[in-house]
Write a protein that holds these residues in place. Sequence first.
Motif, PDB file in Angstrom:
ATOM      1  N   MET A   1      -6.013 -18.639   1.997  1.00 52.20           N
ATOM      2  CA  MET A   1      -7.237 -18.180   1.382  1.00 52.20           C
ATOM      3  C   MET A   1      -8.463 -18.674   2.150  1.00 52.20           C
ATOM      4  O   MET A   1      -9.415 -17.941   2.305  1.00 52.20           O
ATOM      5  N   LEU A   2      -8.403 -19.901   2.617  1.00 56.07           N
ATOM      6  CA  LEU A   2      -9.512 -20.450   3.384  1.00 56.07           C
ATOM      7  C   LEU A   2      -9.717 -19.660   4.675  1.00 56.07           C
ATOM      8  O   LEU A   2     -10.859 -19.432   5.096  1.00 56.07           O
ATOM      9  N   LYS A   3      -8.614 -19.226   5.262  1.00 55.35           N
ATOM     10  CA  LYS A   3      -8.702 -18.441   6.489  1.00 55.35           C
ATOM     11  C   LYS A   3      -9.456 -17.129   6.246  1.00 55.35           C
ATOM     12  O   LYS A   3     -10.310 -16.732   7.048  1.00 55.35           O
ATOM     13  N   ILE A   4      -9.191 -16.491   5.116  1.00 53.11           N
ATOM     14  CA  ILE A   4      -9.867 -15.230   4.790  1.00 53.11           C
ATOM     15  C   ILE A   4     -11.354 -15.464   4.570  1.00 53.11           C
ATOM     16  O   ILE A   4     -12.195 -14.695   5.058  1.00 53.11           O
ATOM     17  N   MET A   8     -14.492 -13.920   6.759  1.00 55.37           N
ATOM     18  CA  MET A   8     -15.629 -13.224   6.150  1.00 55.37           C
ATOM     19  C   MET A   8     -16.953 -13.882   6.546  1.00 55.37           C
ATOM     20  O   MET A   8     -17.927 -13.191   6.865  1.00 55.37           O
ATOM     21  N   LEU A   9     -16.990 -15.208   6.527  1.00 59.79           N
ATOM     22  CA  LEU A   9     -18.222 -15.910   6.903  1.00 59.79           C
ATOM     23  C   LEU A   9     -18.578 -15.657   8.369  1.00 59.79           C
ATOM     24  O   LEU A   9     -19.760 -15.516   8.704  1.00 59.79           O
ATOM     25  N   CYS A  10     -17.582 -15.601   9.228  1.00 61.91           N
ATOM     26  CA  CYS A  10     -17.838 -15.280  10.643  1.00 61.91           C
ATOM     27  C   CYS A  10     -18.403 -13.870  10.775  1.00 61.91           C
ATOM     28  O   CYS A  10     -19.322 -13.632  11.566  1.00 61.91           O
ATOM     29  N   GLY A  15     -22.959 -10.358  11.742  1.00 61.09           N
ATOM     30  CA  GLY A  15     -23.844  -9.294  11.277  1.00 61.09           C
ATOM     31  C   GLY A  15     -25.288  -9.753  11.187  1.00 61.09           C
ATOM     32  O   GLY A  15     -26.213  -9.016  11.521  1.00 61.09           O
ATOM     33  N   TYR A  16     -25.486 -10.991  10.749  1.00 63.79           N
ATOM     34  CA  TYR A  16     -26.838 -11.531  10.653  1.00 63.79           C
ATOM     35  C   TYR A  16     -27.474 -11.656  12.037  1.00 63.79           C
ATOM     36  O   TYR A  16     -28.639 -11.309  12.227  1.00 63.79           O
TER      37      TYR A  16
END
Length: 93
Positions: A1-4, A8-10, A15-16
Motif C-alpha cells: 500500500m505504501l508503494k502505491i 501517486m505522490l511522485c 504534474g506539479y
Amino acid sequence: MLKIVMIMLCGIGTGYLLRNKKMSFIGRVITALIWVLLFLLGIEVGANPRIINGLQTLGLEAIVLTIAGSLGSAIFAWALWRYVCRKEAGNER
C-alpha cells in the motif's frame, strides 16, 4: 500500500513541476495506458480458475448489474446534460 501511495505522490509532484508545460499528447497516452490496463485485467481474470468456474453462478446477476449500471449512468448523464444546457440557455438571455 505504501508503494502505491508513493507512486501517486511522485505523479502528483511530477504534474506539479510540469504544470506550465504544454503537453497535448497526454490525453492519447492516458487513453492507451487505460486500454493496456484493461487488457491486463482481462488476462488476469481469464487466468483465474475460481472466477472462470464461477461464471455460471454469477452470470445472470452480473448481466442485471451491468445493464442497470449502464442504464442508470446514461439516464443521469442525459439529465445532467439537459440541466447544463438549460442553465446555459438561461444565462444567455
